[in-house]
Design a protein around this motif. Structure first.
Motif, PDB file in Angstrom:
ATOM      1  N   PRO A  26     -27.683   4.505-138.773  1.00 54.50           N
ATOM      2  CA  PRO A  26     -27.817   3.969-137.867  1.00 54.50           C
ATOM      3  C   PRO A  26     -27.113   3.166-137.335  1.00 54.50           C
ATOM      4  CG  PRO A  26     -27.947   3.615-140.451  1.00 54.50           C
ATOM      5  CD  PRO A  26     -27.253   5.179-139.615  1.00 54.50           C
ATOM      6  N   PRO A  27     -28.400   1.732-137.003  1.00 53.15           N
ATOM      7  CA  PRO A  27     -27.464   0.552-136.270  1.00 53.15           C
ATOM      8  C   PRO A  27     -25.862  -0.064-137.047  1.00 53.15           C
ATOM      9  CG  PRO A  27     -29.593   0.404-135.652  1.00 53.15           C
ATOM     10  CD  PRO A  27     -29.620   1.033-136.280  1.00 53.15           C
ATOM     11  N   HIS A  28     -24.843  -0.306-136.481  1.00 53.40           N
ATOM     12  CA  HIS A  28     -23.997  -0.601-137.349  1.00 53.40           C
ATOM     13  C   HIS A  28     -22.973  -1.354-136.462  1.00 53.40           C
ATOM     14  CE1 HIS A  28     -20.613  -0.517-140.282  1.00 53.40           C
ATOM     15  NE2 HIS A  28     -20.450   0.279-139.562  1.00 53.40           N
ATOM     16  N   GLU A  29     -22.084  -2.496-137.080  1.00 52.06           N
ATOM     17  CA  GLU A  29     -20.981  -2.929-136.466  1.00 52.06           C
ATOM     18  C   GLU A  29     -20.163  -2.735-137.226  1.00 52.06           C
ATOM     19  OE1 GLU A  29     -19.766  -6.854-134.762  1.00 52.06           O
ATOM     20  OE2 GLU A  29     -21.329  -6.922-135.845  1.00 52.06           O
ATOM     21  N   THR A  30     -18.681  -2.126-136.614  1.00 54.81           N
ATOM     22  CA  THR A  30     -17.252  -1.732-137.441  1.00 54.81           C
ATOM     23  C   THR A  30     -16.597  -3.345-137.459  1.00 54.81           C
ATOM     24  OG1 THR A  30     -16.359  -1.356-135.485  1.00 54.81           O
ATOM     25  CG2 THR A  30     -17.425   0.455-136.327  1.00 54.81           C
ATOM     26  N   VAL A  31     -15.680  -3.427-138.653  1.00 49.44           N
ATOM     27  CA  VAL A  31     -14.997  -4.113-138.702  1.00 49.44           C
ATOM     28  C   VAL A  31     -13.367  -4.117-137.689  1.00 49.44           C
ATOM     29  CG1 VAL A  31     -15.275  -3.678-141.086  1.00 49.44           C
ATOM     30  CG2 VAL A  31     -13.107  -2.905-140.445  1.00 49.44           C
ATOM     31  N   GLU A  32     -13.104  -5.281-137.072  1.00 45.82           N
ATOM     32  CA  GLU A  32     -11.665  -4.526-136.105  1.00 45.82           C
ATOM     33  C   GLU A  32     -10.734  -3.805-136.969  1.00 45.82           C
ATOM     34  OE1 GLU A  32      -9.757  -6.160-133.075  1.00 45.82           O
ATOM     35  OE2 GLU A  32     -11.983  -7.146-133.350  1.00 45.82           O
ATOM     36  N   HIS A  33     -10.131  -2.919-135.938  1.00 45.90           N
ATOM     37  CA  HIS A  33      -9.448  -1.556-136.830  1.00 45.90           C
ATOM     38  C   HIS A  33      -8.624  -0.599-135.344  1.00 45.90           C
ATOM     39  CE1 HIS A  33     -13.067   0.509-135.569  1.00 45.90           C
ATOM     40  NE2 HIS A  33     -12.063   2.373-135.374  1.00 45.90           N
ATOM     41  N   HIS A  34      -8.068  -0.103-136.117  1.00 47.69           N
ATOM     42  CA  HIS A  34      -6.683   0.855-134.341  1.00 47.69           C
ATOM     43  C   HIS A  34      -6.662   2.111-135.130  1.00 47.69           C
ATOM     44  CE1 HIS A  34      -3.080  -1.389-136.716  1.00 47.69           C
ATOM     45  NE2 HIS A  34      -2.475  -0.128-136.847  1.00 47.69           N
ATOM     46  N   LEU A  35      -6.750   2.793-134.716  1.00 45.39           N
ATOM     47  CA  LEU A  35      -6.321   4.532-135.548  1.00 45.39           C
ATOM     48  C   LEU A  35      -5.598   4.943-135.349  1.00 45.39           C
ATOM     49  CD1 LEU A  35     -10.318   5.952-135.000  1.00 45.39           C
ATOM     50  CD2 LEU A  35      -8.818   4.514-136.908  1.00 45.39           C
ATOM     51  N   LEU A  36      -4.523   5.528-135.650  1.00 44.91           N
ATOM     52  CA  LEU A  36      -3.813   6.039-135.972  1.00 44.91           C
ATOM     53  C   LEU A  36      -3.394   7.670-134.311  1.00 44.91           C
ATOM     54  CD1 LEU A  36      -1.331   6.290-139.356  1.00 44.91           C
ATOM     55  CD2 LEU A  36      -1.427   4.914-137.578  1.00 44.91           C
ATOM     56  N   GLN A  37      -5.505   8.317-134.675  1.00 42.14           N
ATOM     57  CA  GLN A  37      -5.279   9.332-133.393  1.00 42.14           C
ATOM     58  C   GLN A  37      -5.642   8.642-132.171  1.00 42.14           C
ATOM     59  OE1 GLN A  37      -7.037   9.113-136.795  1.00 42.14           O
ATOM     60  NE2 GLN A  37      -4.561   9.878-137.535  1.00 42.14           N
ATOM     61  N   HIS A  38      -6.103   9.988-131.145  1.00 47.64           N
ATOM     62  CA  HIS A  38      -7.056   9.462-130.013  1.00 47.64           C
ATOM     63  C   HIS A  38      -8.108   9.622-130.735  1.00 47.64           C
ATOM     64  CE1 HIS A  38      -3.434   8.730-128.022  1.00 47.64           C
ATOM     65  NE2 HIS A  38      -2.912  10.124-128.065  1.00 47.64           N
ATOM     66  N   SER A  39      -8.981   8.605-130.269  1.00 42.96           N
ATOM     67  CA  SER A  39     -10.777   9.269-130.979  1.00 42.96           C
ATOM     68  C   SER A  39     -11.129   9.173-129.343  1.00 42.96           C
ATOM     69  CB  SER A  39     -11.295   7.857-131.607  1.00 42.96           C
ATOM     70  OG  SER A  39     -10.934   6.874-131.191  1.00 42.96           O
ATOM     71  N   ALA A  74      -4.780   5.637-129.317  1.00 44.26           N
ATOM     72  CA  ALA A  74      -4.290   5.320-130.453  1.00 44.26           C
ATOM     73  C   ALA A  74      -4.070   4.355-130.233  1.00 44.26           C
ATOM     74  CB  ALA A  74      -3.455   6.795-130.734  1.00 44.26           C
ATOM     75  N   LEU A  75      -3.877   3.312-131.619  1.00 48.37           N
ATOM     76  CA  LEU A  75      -3.378   2.256-132.179  1.00 48.37           C
ATOM     77  C   LEU A  75      -4.203   1.341-130.973  1.00 48.37           C
ATOM     78  CD1 LEU A  75       0.309   2.934-132.412  1.00 48.37           C
ATOM     79  CD2 LEU A  75      -1.375   2.821-133.772  1.00 48.37           C
ATOM     80  N   LEU A  76      -5.309   0.940-130.111  1.00 43.78           N
ATOM     81  CA  LEU A  76      -5.986  -0.137-129.957  1.00 43.78           C
ATOM     82  C   LEU A  76      -6.728  -0.552-130.565  1.00 43.78           C
ATOM     83  CD1 LEU A  76      -6.161  -0.919-127.049  1.00 43.78           C
ATOM     84  CD2 LEU A  76      -8.080   0.593-126.590  1.00 43.78           C
ATOM     85  N   SER A  77      -6.706  -1.489-131.053  1.00 45.51           N
ATOM     86  CA  SER A  77      -7.531  -2.295-131.910  1.00 45.51           C
ATOM     87  C   SER A  77      -8.833  -2.489-130.795  1.00 45.51           C
ATOM     88  CB  SER A  77      -6.778  -4.136-131.635  1.00 45.51           C
ATOM     89  OG  SER A  77      -7.765  -4.644-132.582  1.00 45.51           O
ATOM     90  N   HIS A  78      -9.991  -2.293-132.049  1.00 43.82           N
ATOM     91  CA  HIS A  78     -11.494  -3.441-131.754  1.00 43.82           C
ATOM     92  C   HIS A  78     -11.665  -2.567-132.285  1.00 43.82           C
ATOM     93  CE1 HIS A  78     -10.771   1.904-131.984  1.00 43.82           C
ATOM     94  NE2 HIS A  78     -12.520   1.541-131.689  1.00 43.82           N
ATOM     95  N   ARG A  79     -13.394  -2.912-131.731  1.00 45.67           N
ATOM     96  CA  ARG A  79     -14.480  -2.455-133.567  1.00 45.67           C
ATOM     97  C   ARG A  79     -15.548  -2.698-132.279  1.00 45.67           C
ATOM     98  NH1 ARG A  79     -15.027  -9.356-134.860  1.00 45.67           N
ATOM     99  NH2 ARG A  79     -16.630 -10.041-133.050  1.00 45.67           N
ATOM    100  N   THR A  80     -16.693  -1.858-132.689  1.00 43.62           N
ATOM    101  CA  THR A  80     -17.422  -1.616-132.066  1.00 43.62           C
ATOM    102  C   THR A  80     -18.943  -1.935-133.258  1.00 43.62           C
ATOM    103  OG1 THR A  80     -15.882   0.323-131.391  1.00 43.62           O
ATOM    104  CG2 THR A  80     -18.354   1.254-131.151  1.00 43.62           C
TER     105      THR A  80
END
Length: 276
Positions: A26-39, A74-80
């Protein structure tokens, strides 16, 4: 980052270097984050929705859906956030997998450029193949799933890296080719991985896969499957073993799996082949 569990996931597969998840969310907003993997986020082909991504403090709204792909390094800070119930797949790829894909060509780490709602039918088809493999019980073994991961890594490096290496595939030296082929034939019943085969040559998984295909004309997974079918033919001709036993001895998950692959490659079922 997502509160709901995936409908399909690769956690049990044993694949090295990548994970696959498929969601209906369903509709959602993530928190600001970065991942160690490419996604990679691949929208379902039937979906259409609006997305907002905030990357390093900059807001980027755009339309998504119809099988299009986002690539978040990876490591790019973002939220969606997105505005409706959506169906999508997420593939997480370890940076090491990309490095292995280019280590014979580049000394530095691969840097990817962010991409949003791009049309890439190759990535879409590879993602679909990963999803289908999980849904059907991963009957094809680790070599198949990891080969798809290697193909994804090569696609990302060739098309979306800041610096693009030139891939050149020379065939394997005859001694290495014989060593790999002998290993395959001696381990038809085992769940062979791409790393098992690449280690025999001292190459990375990606370099090995390209060189093997250059030498024999087909991928390592395809060649191994051909050898399993050839061995099954030999055993069927002897008429001394049950087909279910032959399936396991040749590395197939079960008799149904053998029948499916055997028919695809020979045009007949194992039972029909045995009776001819």
């Amino acid at each position: 980052m997502l509160p709901q569990a995936p409908l399909v996931a690769s956690y049990h597969t044993g694949w090295k270097g990548l994970t696959f998840s498929h969601y209906c969310h369903p509709p959602h907003e993530t928190v600001e984050h970065h991942l160690l993997q490419h996604s990679l986020a691949i929208a379902d082909p039937k979906s259409c929705f609006q997305v907002e991504r905030r990357l390093n403090g900059k807001l980027k709204p755009y339309a998504h859906g119809n099988g299009r792909v986002d690539i978040i390094p990876a490591l790019l800070s973002h939220r969606t956030n997105w505005d409706r119930d959506v169906e999508f797949s997420v593939i997480a790829i370890c940076p090491t997998l990309l490095h292995h894909a280019t280590q014979e060509l580049m000394q530095r780490e691969v840097e990817l450029m962010p991409q949003f709602a791009i049309a890439d039918p190759v990535i879409q088809q590879l993602a679909l193949a990963l999803k289908l493999e999980i849904q059907t019980g991963c009957l094809s073994g680790r070599l198949y799933g990891e080969s798809l991961g290697t193909a994804l890594a090569a696609r990302l490096v060739q098309n979306y890296a800041v610096s693009k290496p030139e891939f050149k595939a020379n065939g394997l030296p005859q001694s290495q080719l014989e060593r790999v082929v002998d290993y395959m034939k001696a381990n038809l019943a085992q769940d062979v991985s791409i790393l098992d085969l690449a280690t025999l040559t001292g190459m990375s998984e990606s370099h090995f896969s390209r060189s093997f295909k250059q030498s024999v004309g087909v991928s390592p997974y395809r060649y191994l499957t051909q050898q399993r079918v050839e061995r099954a033919k030999q055993l069927l001709e002897q008429r001394s073993m049950a087909i279910s036993t032959i399936a396991l001895d040749c590395g197939f998950a079960n008799q149904t799996h053998l029948t499916k692959v055997f028919r695809q490659m020979t045009g007949m079922t194992p039972k029909a082949y045995q009776k001819q």
